[in-house]
Design an enzyme around this catalytic site. Sequence first.
Site: not given
Ligand SMILES: [Mg+2]
Length: 261
Positions: A26-27
């Site tokens: 995820d970022f």
């Molecule tokens: Mg996140």
Amino acid sequence: MKDILARRSRPLLRELAAQRTLLVLDFDGTLAPIVESRHRARLPAGTVRLLRAVAGAWPCAVISGRSRADVVARLGDVRLLAVVGNHGAEDRPPLPGAAGWRRRVRGWRRRLEAELAGVRGVDVEDKGLSLAVHVRGAAAQRRAALALAGLEGARVVGGKRVRNATIPGAPDKGEALLRLLRRGGFERAIFVGDDDTDEDVFRRAPELPLVGVVVGRRRSSAAGYYLRRQGDVARLLSVLGELRRGVPPPRQPRRSPQRSR
Ligand SMILES: [Mg+2]
């Protein structure tokens, strides 16, 4: 739930390094620290170096709630196998149905903007295939929750100081991960994430060849493993890089996966 960086998790990481494993991250809150303004979220220089090194040794992808273009811009010159945006719904090439989803989201945005006009601490972000309503303060949170509950045909998922309206039936992060696994013919995946929408991935662990790692240990998560804090993501990347160093790469996937750009 076990600590993925603990010594007793090392055999699992070694096993993953020896297989055709896809690393998916995820970022926000995972690769990039959470910051006050979402516009300022960026990869720390050390993470850029680590991610670049890891992406040379492991097939790597990012699945984010941001729009795909937004994440790609924040990854700079790090080349990944795939970048998927909008919680799994925005891929390249666009998924069937994407044009209709975009129209529906535009309608939601108009409605929310009208309903929440003048409410302080609310910021409606149109990400194309989903909406994010960023809130600051209890009053803003209440008003946004009410307005979102009135949206027809929306799936509302919480996040950190944000509520997301997504299209029910559009792929979530779990389906996006499955798509990437199939597309590249990978044997396994390791997924690292911190948000409620990342639970869509963790919950699929029984049916997918998946090792789920949640950032920030919490009882409510369906992930089997955890990292104590966001800063530990860099430690995990470093360990993964080490494990593939000097090790002959596993044989290539059956099909050649698409490049992200
Ligand atoms: Mg996140």
